[in-house]
Structures are given as structure tokens and as C-alpha cells.
Design a protein around this motif. Sequence first.
Motif, PDB file in Angstrom:
ATOM      1  N   VAL A 152       0.808  -1.227   0.000  1.00  0.00           N
ATOM      2  CA  VAL A 152       0.000   0.000   0.000  1.00  0.00           C
ATOM      3  C   VAL A 152       0.836   1.270   0.000  1.00  0.00           C
ATOM      4  CG1 VAL A 152      -1.880  -1.170   1.201  1.00  0.00           C
ATOM      5  CG2 VAL A 152      -0.174   0.074   2.532  1.00  0.00           C
ATOM      6  N   PHE A 153       2.161   1.147   0.175  1.00  0.00           N
ATOM      7  CA  PHE A 153       2.973   2.352   0.322  1.00  0.00           C
ATOM      8  C   PHE A 153       3.080   3.126  -0.984  1.00  0.00           C
ATOM      9  CE2 PHE A 153       7.077   4.571   0.134  1.00  0.00           C
ATOM     10  CZ  PHE A 153       6.951   5.394   1.250  1.00  0.00           C
ATOM     11  N   VAL A 154       2.814   4.406  -0.897  1.00  0.00           N
ATOM     12  CA  VAL A 154       3.069   5.354  -1.979  1.00  0.00           C
ATOM     13  C   VAL A 154       3.910   6.465  -1.361  1.00  0.00           C
ATOM     14  CG1 VAL A 154       2.072   6.999  -3.607  1.00  0.00           C
ATOM     15  CG2 VAL A 154       0.922   4.809  -3.188  1.00  0.00           C
ATOM     16  N   GLU A 155       5.119   6.629  -1.860  1.00  0.00           N
ATOM     17  CA  GLU A 155       6.022   7.592  -1.225  1.00  0.00           C
ATOM     18  C   GLU A 155       5.556   9.018  -1.474  1.00  0.00           C
ATOM     19  OE1 GLU A 155      10.703   8.960  -1.396  1.00  0.00           O
ATOM     20  OE2 GLU A 155      10.174   6.864  -1.715  1.00  0.00           O
ATOM     21  N   PRO A 156       5.295   9.779  -0.413  1.00  0.00           N
ATOM     22  CA  PRO A 156       4.876  11.167  -0.602  1.00  0.00           C
ATOM     23  C   PRO A 156       6.045  12.034  -1.066  1.00  0.00           C
ATOM     24  CG  PRO A 156       5.205  10.706   1.723  1.00  0.00           C
ATOM     25  CD  PRO A 156       5.406   9.405   1.007  1.00  0.00           C
ATOM     26  N   GLN A 157       5.730  13.217  -1.510  1.00  0.00           N
ATOM     27  CA  GLN A 157       6.763  14.152  -1.928  1.00  0.00           C
ATOM     28  C   GLN A 157       7.485  14.688  -0.694  1.00  0.00           C
ATOM     29  OE1 GLN A 157       4.151  16.820  -4.059  1.00  0.00           O
ATOM     30  NE2 GLN A 157       4.752  15.995  -6.044  1.00  0.00           N
ATOM     31  N   ILE A 158       8.816  14.637  -0.741  1.00  0.00           N
ATOM     32  CA  ILE A 158       9.645  15.157   0.350  1.00  0.00           C
ATOM     33  C   ILE A 158      10.526  16.249  -0.231  1.00  0.00           C
ATOM     34  CG2 ILE A 158      11.362  14.590   2.104  1.00  0.00           C
ATOM     35  CD1 ILE A 158      10.414  11.697   1.970  1.00  0.00           C
ATOM     36  N   SER A 159      10.434  17.437   0.325  1.00  0.00           N
ATOM     37  CA  SER A 159      11.187  18.573  -0.196  1.00  0.00           C
ATOM     38  C   SER A 159      12.366  18.888   0.718  1.00  0.00           C
ATOM     39  CB  SER A 159      10.295  19.808  -0.329  1.00  0.00           C
ATOM     40  OG  SER A 159       9.861  20.233   0.952  1.00  0.00           O
ATOM     41  N   ILE A 160      13.406  19.436   0.129  1.00  0.00           N
ATOM     42  CA  ILE A 160      14.542  19.929   0.897  1.00  0.00           C
ATOM     43  C   ILE A 160      14.231  21.367   1.296  1.00  0.00           C
ATOM     44  CG2 ILE A 160      17.013  20.444   0.845  1.00  0.00           C
ATOM     45  CD1 ILE A 160      17.290  18.299  -1.316  1.00  0.00           C
ATOM     46  N   GLY A 161      14.390  21.669   2.565  1.00  0.00           N
ATOM     47  CA  GLY A 161      14.054  23.001   3.055  1.00  0.00           C
ATOM     48  C   GLY A 161      12.723  22.991   3.770  1.00  0.00           C
ATOM     49  N   PHE A 162      12.459  24.064   4.493  1.00  0.00           N
ATOM     50  CA  PHE A 162      11.240  24.173   5.300  1.00  0.00           C
ATOM     51  C   PHE A 162      10.304  25.177   4.646  1.00  0.00           C
ATOM     52  CE2 PHE A 162       9.269  26.379   9.094  1.00  0.00           C
ATOM     53  CZ  PHE A 162       8.213  25.492   9.162  1.00  0.00           C
ATOM     54  N   HIS A 163       9.111  24.696   4.291  1.00  0.00           N
ATOM     55  CA  HIS A 163       8.120  25.552   3.650  1.00  0.00           C
ATOM     56  C   HIS A 163       6.832  25.646   4.456  1.00  0.00           C
ATOM     57  CE1 HIS A 163      10.781  23.980   0.463  1.00  0.00           C
ATOM     58  NE2 HIS A 163      10.657  25.175  -0.059  1.00  0.00           N
ATOM     59  N   GLY A 164       6.635  24.759   5.390  1.00  0.00           N
ATOM     60  CA  GLY A 164       5.448  24.786   6.232  1.00  0.00           C
ATOM     61  C   GLY A 164       4.498  23.644   5.979  1.00  0.00           C
ATOM     62  N   GLY A 165       4.587  23.003   4.803  1.00  0.00           N
ATOM     63  CA  GLY A 165       3.723  21.871   4.508  1.00  0.00           C
ATOM     64  C   GLY A 165       2.266  22.246   4.375  1.00  0.00           C
ATOM     65  N   PHE A 166       2.000  23.516   4.151  1.00  0.00           N
ATOM     66  CA  PHE A 166       0.620  24.009   4.084  1.00  0.00           C
ATOM     67  C   PHE A 166       0.185  24.072   2.629  1.00  0.00           C
ATOM     68  CE2 PHE A 166      -2.553  27.343   3.776  1.00  0.00           C
ATOM     69  CZ  PHE A 166      -3.341  27.157   4.899  1.00  0.00           C
ATOM     70  N   ASP A 167      -0.933  23.448   2.303  1.00  0.00           N
ATOM     71  CA  ASP A 167      -1.472  23.483   0.949  1.00  0.00           C
ATOM     72  C   ASP A 167      -2.422  24.678   0.833  1.00  0.00           C
ATOM     73  OD1 ASP A 167      -2.469  23.069  -1.542  1.00  0.00           O
ATOM     74  OD2 ASP A 167      -3.407  21.126  -1.123  1.00  0.00           O
ATOM     75  N   PRO A 168      -2.093  25.670   0.009  1.00  0.00           N
ATOM     76  CA  PRO A 168      -2.920  26.884  -0.063  1.00  0.00           C
ATOM     77  C   PRO A 168      -4.182  26.739  -0.909  1.00  0.00           C
ATOM     78  CG  PRO A 168      -1.058  27.080  -1.563  1.00  0.00           C
ATOM     79  CD  PRO A 168      -0.902  25.767  -0.856  1.00  0.00           C
ATOM     80  N   SER A 169      -4.393  25.592  -1.544  1.00  0.00           N
ATOM     81  CA  SER A 169      -5.557  25.422  -2.426  1.00  0.00           C
ATOM     82  C   SER A 169      -6.854  25.552  -1.628  1.00  0.00           C
ATOM     83  CB  SER A 169      -5.504  24.058  -3.109  1.00  0.00           C
ATOM     84  OG  SER A 169      -4.280  23.882  -3.787  1.00  0.00           O
ATOM     85  N   HIS A 170      -7.852  26.180  -2.250  1.00  0.00           N
ATOM     86  CA  HIS A 170      -9.138  26.373  -1.589  1.00  0.00           C
ATOM     87  C   HIS A 170     -10.216  26.470  -2.655  1.00  0.00           C
ATOM     88  CE1 HIS A 170     -12.329  28.157   0.896  1.00  0.00           C
ATOM     89  NE2 HIS A 170     -11.662  27.709   1.938  1.00  0.00           N
ATOM     90  N   GLU A 171     -11.390  25.957  -2.344  1.00  0.00           N
ATOM     91  CA  GLU A 171     -12.473  25.945  -3.320  1.00  0.00           C
ATOM     92  C   GLU A 171     -12.933  27.351  -3.694  1.00  0.00           C
ATOM     93  OE1 GLU A 171     -16.920  23.924  -3.801  1.00  0.00           O
ATOM     94  OE2 GLU A 171     -15.477  23.113  -2.349  1.00  0.00           O
ATOM     95  N   PHE A 172     -12.842  28.308  -2.746  1.00  0.00           N
ATOM     96  CA  PHE A 172     -13.331  29.653  -2.992  1.00  0.00           C
ATOM     97  C   PHE A 172     -12.235  30.708  -3.071  1.00  0.00           C
ATOM     98  CE2 PHE A 172     -16.909  27.542  -0.814  1.00  0.00           C
ATOM     99  CZ  PHE A 172     -17.856  27.665  -1.821  1.00  0.00           C
ATOM    100  N   LYS A 173     -11.082  30.424  -2.485  1.00  0.00           N
ATOM    101  CA  LYS A 173     -10.043  31.444  -2.398  1.00  0.00           C
ATOM    102  C   LYS A 173      -8.837  31.033  -3.227  1.00  0.00           C
ATOM    103  CE  LYS A 173     -11.495  32.652   2.273  1.00  0.00           C
ATOM    104  NZ  LYS A 173     -11.085  32.846   3.682  1.00  0.00           N
TER     105      LYS A 173
END
Length: 797
Positions: free
Chosen positions: A302-323
Motif C-alpha cells: 500500500v505504500f506510496v512515497e509522498p513528496q519530500i522537499s529539501i528546506g522548510f516551507h510549512g507543509g501548508f497546501d494553499p488550495s481552496h475551493e473559494f479562495k
Amino acid sequence: MEPESESVFRPVYAEDDEDKKNWARPPSSYGSMKSDSDDVDEDDEEDVDLMEEQEQGEEQREEEECNQEVAEAFVSPPPQVHPPSPIVHRDAPVYEGTGMQLVRSESPETLFTMSTQQTKPPGAIVIDTRSDIECNSEDDDKDLDEPLDSRNNSPEPPEPLEYDDGMQMDEYGQPGMLHPEQDLAHVFKTIQNILTSLTKEELLQFKIWFSSWEKQITLQHMMEGDILDFVDRIIEVLGMERALTHTIHTLGGINKQQESEQLHYQCRRALIRWQLKQHLERYYILREGITQAGKQSILDNVFVEPQISIGFHGGFDPSHEFKPQPPTPVQVPSADTFVSVDNLFRLKKQDGQPVRTVVTTGIAGIGKSVCVAKFCWDWTNQKANKDLQFVIDISFRGIWLLRNLHLPPSKKMSIKELINHYHPHCKKMEYLDAEDCKYVIVMDSFDRYQAQLDWKNTPVVNDSNTQEHPDVLIVNLIRGNLLPTARVWIIGRRAAVSQIPSEFIDVVTEVQGFSDEMKDEYLTKRFADAQLAAKIVTQYKRQPTLRILAHHPFTCWIFATVFKRNFYDEDYGVHPPRITPFYLNILLVQMNRRLQFYFGQAEHELKWRDEDKQLVIKVGKMALKMLERNASVFYEDDLKEYSLNVQDVTVFMGIVTEIPSSSQRRTFCFVHFTVQEFMAALYVFTTFREKGNVLESTRSKIFSFKDTKSAATLLHSALDRTLNAPLGQYDMFLRLLCGLVNPDCVHLNGYLYHHHTPKLPGIEEAAKLLEKTIDKAPAERLKNLKECLREMTQNDE
């Protein structure tokens, strides 16, 4: 029927044809049983036939003499006391044999292998381990005096290859090679040398003892061939590590203690590696939620490797249905910063030196611990990082329990004693301070070590045998004072690992979650039923908000669990799913994990205390005030304003994370902007049930409701606020509030509310109010208002 003793020791030529065929072997790979007839001129056929007849007669006499010797030397086999086995976790796979076959060349002077084609067990996989330089017919034309490549044609096992630090690629495309002392060639040759030193009688006794412990290899088979064939066979059937450990124990069993200790000493790196691998076998099973017997998920399945980034960005997804963008801009990593979990320790510092200390962070449930499991499991199976001699797994949770419950009276211990506490087989491992020992200490769940570490005033400790408090050991290990040659991997939630000074960290990585393709791959791999998987993928994509939330692996797991249960109903799937139940599940699971991870409650005894309920309500109140200010971030001062504990909210709760900021203040936000909107809606709904309408100040004077506890009263206030604000500020808040009003939303009963809390009155009246509003709503509001009505009235979940 022949007696069992006679069947065990009957002559080899009396075997069944099928058994004889399975165990038939070519001439010895190493020349020790090479017949003189191999050098006879091919044209002299008559002489060859004569010599073959003589040899057959001699072989028959030798077989009879061998059987006689066995009968004379054999005493009753020793009691069936098996050698001590390494700890194998109950979830670890049980191997009947190696399940693999290494290919022997067709030439009489064969390659060094673990096994031969003739002894391939039924159903085994054939793995060609021959050198890249193959033996072919052109080699036969070379001058016989030309020096031979020892790896291809030597009658002895090859010498272990020189340790090349990561330059050679393996069959999985991964760089790195085993340490020479952990290589098959070294183990094979060492066992061979030890057994060669035994007398004929001792070797016979050794084989009798060995066969009494290992039923997979009969004494008949052990008596065939020479020592090289014997070692070849036991490694083929048992695997390198089991063959080595059983050889060591058998030598001790026949009172050859010196040889047993010598073999143990010369192969100690391989033995320690194997014992560590046995400890890491627990990662074979992926533990998700409440583990049910017989329903565990296999990691590789079942493992699917998630995206791992170098550096600190916050891990916050800014996508929004209205904004299109959240009120406060956030950083998003670019694709060229992504790195595989197996390549974390291939990264280099700015000066070109290999990294020592790697910190991996991310929001709660983003897949950090699963990445740890994959890293350890791939090392265990030699799919990656072969050049790491050891992977030592020590969780901060375990150290925290040791610190508080199991420390010796002195409250001190050395770093080696700390490692030995969790890995007793490492007790005599003297390599930890050696410069040529390349190993990783994996330290997961830094957030679960709840002590405040003093990075400035902690005394310096350089000696790995010096006893100190665990707090002191952790600080000095991360500083690089203790075990400076070790690679250290620290994993934890961002608000916790941010306390580590940057000068002690070589690289920070962050788990970012799934891409769109990874979301579908994960949900598809989870189910053997392809039709069910396709239904689930189609269903979650019907809601834009759920497509955004699926970026989070933890939420994907919730989708898989909830949709699988819902699709048991054949009528489910006609309408798009409601989104409110998923937010309720996210909050419920994270709050329960908080009680388990940080407050020690057992899985079957989870109960929200009054302070836990107040925590949810206060965080919801803060979320509403932020919504009113159109803000998406908050600071420590905001938490103090609502009497909230910084660590409890930002680390333990699981729905808040820390993000980078240009200011000197620590900056936080909810793991997604819709989570903030949900917490605000939950606060309004809960307060309305228990106290009153916190939105009452915005009530329209046109409508009035006699029942102030009616759902219509609450909805009217929310509609008034939403329609008088810019598009997007309260629209998702309104939809989630309508979802909470739905009588089917009973997820928090028994937790935040009483078990039998009645539904709100006036739901039908509230639905009529929504319908009237839809009739008069502007076009840009119409779609969301229809979704609000469906959230309130649909009951197919």
C-alpha cells in the motif's frame, strides 16, 4: 514399511528418483572433487570409458564405507533443543527458506554461488548473481597460462570486493555496497575455513547435530559432496544469516567452543546487521488506526512515497475551493527540491561533505513515520542503502518512557547503554566510535519527548561510555559530540523540532504529501477489489474540497476507510459525498491520538476529559475570531489570549502547524484553511447548543423566530453574515455549519457531547429558509447554497 532410522540412513543410490533429481549437483564449483578424467584427451574415448567404470566402482565402495561410518559414528541424536533464535516480532513474515536460487554456470569450473540450478526448491525465484564479466566460449581459446579472473574462474570463493562508498549501483538502481565483512563471500569463506579445520570425525558429528536442528536439510544431503558443497547448500536453503548462526550454535553443541567463538568474532558485523534487521521486521506491517487481527496492511502493498522537499516551507497546501490564495501567502516547494526517502543520506552539505544530521518534519499525519518504516524496510531487504552497515532505530517515545519510568537509581546512563537497552545484541558492538563504520540512528517522534532541552547550558559529553541524564545525551548526540561518525535522522512535527538550533542540523526536509497521481495510486493500491477502488476514486473527486484534502495521506486513509464502509450499501454513490463527516473524523482521530501519544491513554479507554473539550471549544473560538479578521495565521500571543497552552495546541493537537515567517515571532496556522473554517463552525454550533447564539449580533430584523434554540435561528444568523461578506470569507464556514446541523452527524457524541444528545429542533424550518434564500441568491452564491442544503438534508452516510 521400513523403520524410520533405516529410511534416514539408507544409501544415497536408494533414494527416490524425484528426490535424487532434486538434489543432483554438478561437479564441485571449487575443484576439490575434480576428477582426473577431466584432463584426458577427448579423442581417447576407450580409456575414458574404462576410467569411468573404475570411478563408478570406487564411488559405490565409498558410499558403502560412508554409510558404514555413519552407522558406527551415529549415536542417538542430541535432544531437539534448538539454538536461541533472534527476536522475531509476531507481525514479521515467516520465511520457510530463502526463496531464491542463485545461478551456477554450466561450466565444470563454475562461479561462486549460494546454490545451484539443480537444487532449486519448488517455486523459488532464480536470481543470477554472476559477475558482470561472464564466462563464455571465447574464454576457452585463451592461453591456459593466462592469469584467471578470480571472481569468475577461481576454485576458491572470491575475495570480498573493496568497499566502494556508494559508487556502484545495485539491481534497484541504488548506490552503495555491503561492507566486506557483511558480504556473502566473507561469510562463506569464513564458514568454510572453520569447518575445514575440523577432523573427519568432528565434521561428521557436526553434520549430525546440524541436521537435527534443521529439518529442511537431511543428513543424506549433508553427506554428499565436499565442504564447499555443504556450505553452498546450507546457505541456499537457510539463507546466509541463518546458516551462519546455526553453524555457530552447532559448533558449540559439539564442544568446539573456540571455533564457535572464532566464527562469531570474524562474522560479527554480519550477525549484528542481521539482528538489527530482525528488529526492523516489524515494519513489514503498516499500522493504521485500530489494528484488527487479519486485516493489517502490508507496507509494500500500500505504500506510496509522498513528496519530500529539501528546506522548510510549512507543509501548508494553499488550495481552496473559494479562495485563490489564503489571506497570508505561504511558501510552496518547487519540484526540483524533492528527494526520495532512500536518498536522504546521499545529500551533501554546502562544503560537499556528506550530511550527518537530517531533520524531517511535516504536519501531523502527513506520512513521516511511514517514510521511516519504508527507509528501514528497504534497508532490511537490501533494496537501498546497502553501504549503511547498521540502522539503529530508537524512538523518542521510548526514550521518554525510559527517562520517566525505567532509569537506574542514579538517573544516568551512557549513550551506549541507551542503545543497548533497546538493542541488547549491540552490547558488544565496538564499532560505534570507529571512523570506518557508516551507520544511521533513526529517532522518530521528536514531538513525543516532552522535556524542554537546554541547548546552551547542557554540559559537553564526548565519551560514549560517560553516564549522563537522557536530556544531556540527546543534546550531545544532536550536537555531534557523542558518536560523531553516526548519521542521525530526527523526525517530528514542525513546532517541536523547531527548538533544535539550526547550527546542529545539516539539512531540513519536509514531507509535503501526495500529488494528484499519488492520491489515486494510494486509493487504488489499498484495495484488492479494483472495482471498489475505482468507485472510491470517482466518489471523492466529485467534491473539489475532498480532492484538495486528499493531498494529505492521513485524510486519504480516512477516505479509504469511510468510503469502503459506505459502499457496502448498494445504493450509495448516487449523490456526491458530504464533506462535514470527514472533518469530524479528522478532528476525532487527531484528538484521540493526542490522548494516546502524549497523555498515555490506552486505545480502548479513550475518553475526553473536561479540559479536552475546553481545548476544542477555545481553539474553535480563536478560529472564528481569525475568520472575522480574515486572517489565516496566529502567534503565541493569540494563544495566550484564549488561555491556550502553546505546546498542546501547536504540537499535540494535530490540526495546527508552524510555518516559516520573516518576523521574529513564531507563526502558526491550521493544517488547512478549511480546517480553520470547520473549527469556527464547530464552536458556533456547540455554543449554540449549550449557551446561545454567538452570531446573534448580526441577526436580520426582517425575520424573527420564536424558538431561539431552533436550527433556523442559527442558520439565519449564519446566512446573514455570509451574504453580507465578500465571496469566500464565510461560504465554506456556512456549508460546514449546515453539515453539523444534519441529524446524522453524531460522530462527537460520547466525546464532545453526551452519548444521547438530541438533534437540534427546527431542521425542516431551516431547510425551507435555505430554499427561499437559493431562489433569491446571486449567481456566484448559488452553487454553494445548494451544497449547504445538501449538507443539511442528505442522509446517505
